[in-house]
Design a protein around this motif. Structure first.
Motif, PDB file in Angstrom:
ATOM      1  N   UNK A  27     -15.250 -19.138  -8.209  1.00  0.00           N
ATOM      2  CA  UNK A  27     -15.852 -18.484  -7.590  1.00  0.00           C
ATOM      3  C   UNK A  27     -14.678 -17.927  -7.068  1.00  0.00           C
ATOM      4  N   UNK A  28     -13.043 -18.546  -6.988  1.00  0.00           N
ATOM      5  CA  UNK A  28     -12.109 -17.909  -6.530  1.00  0.00           C
ATOM      6  C   UNK A  28     -11.533 -16.881  -7.504  1.00  0.00           C
ATOM      7  N   UNK A  29     -11.900 -17.338  -8.974  1.00  0.00           N
ATOM      8  CA  UNK A  29     -11.552 -16.373  -9.501  1.00  0.00           C
ATOM      9  C   UNK A  29     -11.642 -15.334  -9.596  1.00  0.00           C
ATOM     10  N   UNK A  30     -13.000 -14.871 -10.045  1.00  0.00           N
ATOM     11  CA  UNK A  30     -14.072 -13.694 -10.087  1.00  0.00           C
ATOM     12  C   UNK A  30     -13.922 -12.998  -8.819  1.00  0.00           C
ATOM     13  N   UNK A  31     -13.767 -13.964  -7.216  1.00  0.00           N
ATOM     14  CA  UNK A  31     -13.290 -12.914  -5.809  1.00  0.00           C
ATOM     15  C   UNK A  31     -12.336 -11.919  -6.100  1.00  0.00           C
ATOM     16  N   UNK A  32     -11.173 -13.236  -7.040  1.00  0.00           N
ATOM     17  CA  UNK A  32      -9.490 -12.275  -7.067  1.00  0.00           C
ATOM     18  C   UNK A  32      -9.600 -11.352  -7.894  1.00  0.00           C
ATOM     19  N   UNK A  33     -10.465 -11.286  -9.380  1.00  0.00           N
ATOM     20  CA  UNK A  33     -10.494 -10.369 -10.330  1.00  0.00           C
ATOM     21  C   UNK A  33     -11.603  -9.333 -10.153  1.00  0.00           C
ATOM     22  N   UNK A  34     -12.359  -9.312  -9.583  1.00  0.00           N
ATOM     23  CA  UNK A  34     -13.365  -7.967  -8.773  1.00  0.00           C
ATOM     24  C   UNK A  34     -12.831  -7.440  -7.824  1.00  0.00           C
ATOM     25  N   UNK A  35     -11.725  -8.222  -6.415  1.00  0.00           N
ATOM     26  CA  UNK A  35     -10.778  -7.428  -5.261  1.00  0.00           C
ATOM     27  C   UNK A  35     -10.492  -6.551  -5.765  1.00  0.00           C
ATOM     28  N   UNK A  36      -9.260  -6.887  -6.887  1.00  0.00           N
ATOM     29  CA  UNK A  36      -8.540  -6.141  -7.430  1.00  0.00           C
ATOM     30  C   UNK A  36      -9.072  -4.986  -8.339  1.00  0.00           C
ATOM     31  N   UNK A  37     -10.014  -5.422  -9.048  1.00  0.00           N
ATOM     32  CA  UNK A  37     -10.828  -4.169  -9.708  1.00  0.00           C
ATOM     33  C   UNK A  37     -11.093  -3.035  -8.909  1.00  0.00           C
ATOM     34  N   UNK A  38     -11.789  -3.521  -7.989  1.00  0.00           N
ATOM     35  CA  UNK A  38     -12.282  -2.406  -6.472  1.00  0.00           C
ATOM     36  C   UNK A  38     -11.489  -1.710  -6.140  1.00  0.00           C
ATOM     37  N   UNK A  39     -10.656  -2.379  -5.770  1.00  0.00           N
ATOM     38  CA  UNK A  39      -9.022  -1.826  -5.123  1.00  0.00           C
ATOM     39  C   UNK A  39      -8.997   0.157  -6.548  1.00  0.00           C
ATOM     40  N   UNK A  40      -8.343  -1.005  -7.614  1.00  0.00           N
ATOM     41  CA  UNK A  40      -7.536   0.179  -8.697  1.00  0.00           C
ATOM     42  C   UNK A  40      -8.737   1.292  -8.927  1.00  0.00           C
ATOM     43  N   UNK A  41     -10.392   0.447  -8.661  1.00  0.00           N
ATOM     44  CA  UNK A  41     -11.184   1.889  -9.206  1.00  0.00           C
ATOM     45  C   UNK A  41     -11.045   2.766  -7.373  1.00  0.00           C
ATOM     46  N   UNK A  42     -10.800   2.723  -6.338  1.00  0.00           N
ATOM     47  CA  UNK A  42     -10.826   3.829  -5.432  1.00  0.00           C
ATOM     48  C   UNK A  42      -9.735   4.270  -5.124  1.00  0.00           C
ATOM     49  N   UNK A  43      -8.409   4.210  -6.147  1.00  0.00           N
ATOM     50  CA  UNK A  43      -7.205   4.882  -6.485  1.00  0.00           C
ATOM     51  C   UNK A  43      -7.594   5.507  -7.428  1.00  0.00           C
ATOM     52  N   UNK A  44      -8.237   5.744  -8.434  1.00  0.00           N
ATOM     53  CA  UNK A  44      -8.977   6.465 -10.227  1.00  0.00           C
ATOM     54  C   UNK A  44      -8.279   5.399 -10.993  1.00  0.00           C
ATOM     55  N   UNK A  45      -7.578   3.796 -10.968  1.00  0.00           N
ATOM     56  CA  UNK A  45      -7.501   3.553 -12.159  1.00  0.00           C
ATOM     57  C   UNK A  45      -6.099   2.796 -11.878  1.00  0.00           C
ATOM     58  N   UNK A  46      -5.551   3.883 -10.643  1.00  0.00           N
ATOM     59  CA  UNK A  46      -3.888   3.081 -10.124  1.00  0.00           C
ATOM     60  C   UNK A  46      -3.811   1.978  -9.835  1.00  0.00           C
ATOM     61  N   UNK A  47      -2.580   1.199  -9.832  1.00  0.00           N
ATOM     62  CA  UNK A  47      -2.633  -0.169  -9.269  1.00  0.00           C
ATOM     63  C   UNK A  47      -1.497   0.559  -7.840  1.00  0.00           C
ATOM     64  N   UNK A  48      -2.213  -0.664  -6.538  1.00  0.00           N
ATOM     65  CA  UNK A  48      -1.323  -0.005  -5.762  1.00  0.00           C
ATOM     66  C   UNK A  48      -0.471  -0.852  -4.570  1.00  0.00           C
ATOM     67  N   UNK A  49      -0.348  -2.340  -5.954  1.00  0.00           N
ATOM     68  CA  UNK A  49       0.594  -3.082  -5.822  1.00  0.00           C
ATOM     69  C   UNK A  49       2.079  -2.783  -5.626  1.00  0.00           C
ATOM     70  N   UNK A  50       2.719  -2.452  -4.998  1.00  0.00           N
ATOM     71  CA  UNK A  50       4.034  -2.305  -4.501  1.00  0.00           C
ATOM     72  C   UNK A  50       4.312  -0.705  -4.478  1.00  0.00           C
ATOM     73  N   UNK A  51       2.657   0.118  -4.288  1.00  0.00           N
ATOM     74  CA  UNK A  51       3.098   1.171  -4.494  1.00  0.00           C
ATOM     75  C   UNK A  51       3.314   1.708  -2.747  1.00  0.00           C
ATOM     76  N   UNK A  52       3.677   3.009  -2.358  1.00  0.00           N
ATOM     77  CA  UNK A  52       4.225   4.059  -1.367  1.00  0.00           C
ATOM     78  C   UNK A  52       3.112   4.857  -0.951  1.00  0.00           C
ATOM     79  N   UNK A  53       3.466   4.864   0.663  1.00  0.00           N
ATOM     80  CA  UNK A  53       1.467   6.022   0.994  1.00  0.00           C
ATOM     81  C   UNK A  53       2.191   7.076   2.083  1.00  0.00           C
ATOM     82  N   UNK A  54       2.520   8.065   2.123  1.00  0.00           N
ATOM     83  CA  UNK A  54       2.914   9.298   3.185  1.00  0.00           C
ATOM     84  C   UNK A  54       1.690   9.901   3.874  1.00  0.00           C
TER      85      UNK A  54
END
Length: 227
Positions: A27-54
Motif C-alpha cells: 500500500x505504501x509503495x502504491x501511494x508513494x508512486x501515485x503521489x509523485x506521478x500526480x505531482x509530475x502531472x500537475x507540472x506538465x511531466x516535470x519533476x519539482x524536487x529540488x526545483x525553484x519557484x518565483x
C-alpha cells in the motif's frame, strides 16, 4: 474470505505478521508512486524536487526543475517494492492453500534478508531525495512575499500549464509513505531473523521441522528403575 482465514491459520504467526507487513509495504509503495506521478502531472511531466519557484505578478511560476529521471527513480523504487510485496504475499497464500506441507528453508530466509537490505537501502535513498528535494523547493517558495508556509502556495494561481493546487500534499504524502515503508521493512527483517533463529523450516500449522533430536530430550537423563 473463509479460505484466506484458513490459510492464515495454517501459517506460523511470525510469517502471518510478515505477510501483513508485506501488505502494508504494498500500500505504501502504491501511494508513494501515485503521489509523485500526480505531482509530475500537475507540472506538465516535470519533476519539482529540488526545483525553484518565483512570483510573476499575481501568479507563481516555476524557475527551475530537476531532471525527470529523479522522480522516475522514486516512482520506480516504490513500484518495485509494491510488486515484490504483492507477489510474495500471493505466493505464501497460494502455498498454504494448495500444499499440505509448507516449508521455508534457511537458504530462502537468507535471500529474504538480502532483499530486505537492498530495499532498505533504496528506500533510505528515496526518502532522503524526497525530504531534501521538497525542502529545497519550499525554501524558494517561502521567500515569496505573501507566502509564509510552503502549503500556502497550493492556494495561489500558477502560470499555465502548471497547476500546483496539490503539489505539497502529494510530495508530503509520498515522503511519509516511503518512511513508513522503510519502518515496515525493518520489522520484516526482524521477523525473518527471529524465524531463522527458531529454525530453517516449518510445516503447515507452525511445527518446526529441523530441530535436532537433542532439543526434545530432557536435560538430565533419569536413571532406569531397578527391575
Amino acid at each position: 474470505m473463509t479460505w484466506l482465514v484458513k490459510a492464515a491459520m495454517a501459517l506460523p504467526w511470525l510469517l502471518v505478521l510478515e505477510l501483513g507487513l508485506y501488505a502494508g509495504c504494498f500500500v505504501c509503495g502504491i501511494i508513494a508512486a501515485a503521489s509523485v506521478t500526480i505531482t509530475q502531472g500537475q507540472f506538465a511531466g516535470k519533476c519539482m524536487l529540488y526545483g525553484t519557484v518565483h512570483s510573476n505578478a499575481s501568479t507563481l511560476s516555476v524557475q527551475t526543475f530537476s531532471s525527470p529521471s529523479l522522480c522516475y527513480f522514486v516512482s520506480a523504487i516504490s513500484v518495485c517494492v509494491a510488486v515484490y510485496c504483492f507477489s510474495i504475499t500471493l505466493y505464501w497464500i497460494y502455498t498454504s492453500c494448495v500444499d499440505q506441507e509448507v516449508r521455508r528453508e534457511r537458504l530462502w530466509m537468507n535471500v529474504t534478508l538480502v532483499i530486505c537490505g537492498v530495499f532498505l537501502f533504496f528506500l533510505l535513498v528515496t526518502g532522503c531525495i524526497l525530504r531534501i528535494g521538497r525542502n529545497r523547493l519550499c525554501e524558494s517558495i517561502i521567500h515569496i512575499p505573501g507566502i509564509s508556509r510552503c502549503e500556502d502556495a497550493q492556494e495561489k494561481n500558477w502560470v499555465s500549464p502548471y497547476h500546483g493546487n496539490r503539489f505539497f500534499s502529494s510530495l508530503h504524502g509520498a515522503e511519509t509513505s516511503v518512511w513508513v515503508n522503510f519502518f515496515f521493512w525493518l520489522l520484516i527483517a526482524a521477523a525473518v531473523v527471529i524465524q531463522r533463529r527458531q529454525g530453517s523450516g516449518f510445516r503447515t500449522g507452525g511445527e518446526i521441522t529441523d530441530g535436532s533430536p537433542s532439543e526434545s530430550e530432557p536435560f538430565f537423563h533419569r536413571p532406569a528403575r531397578p527391575q
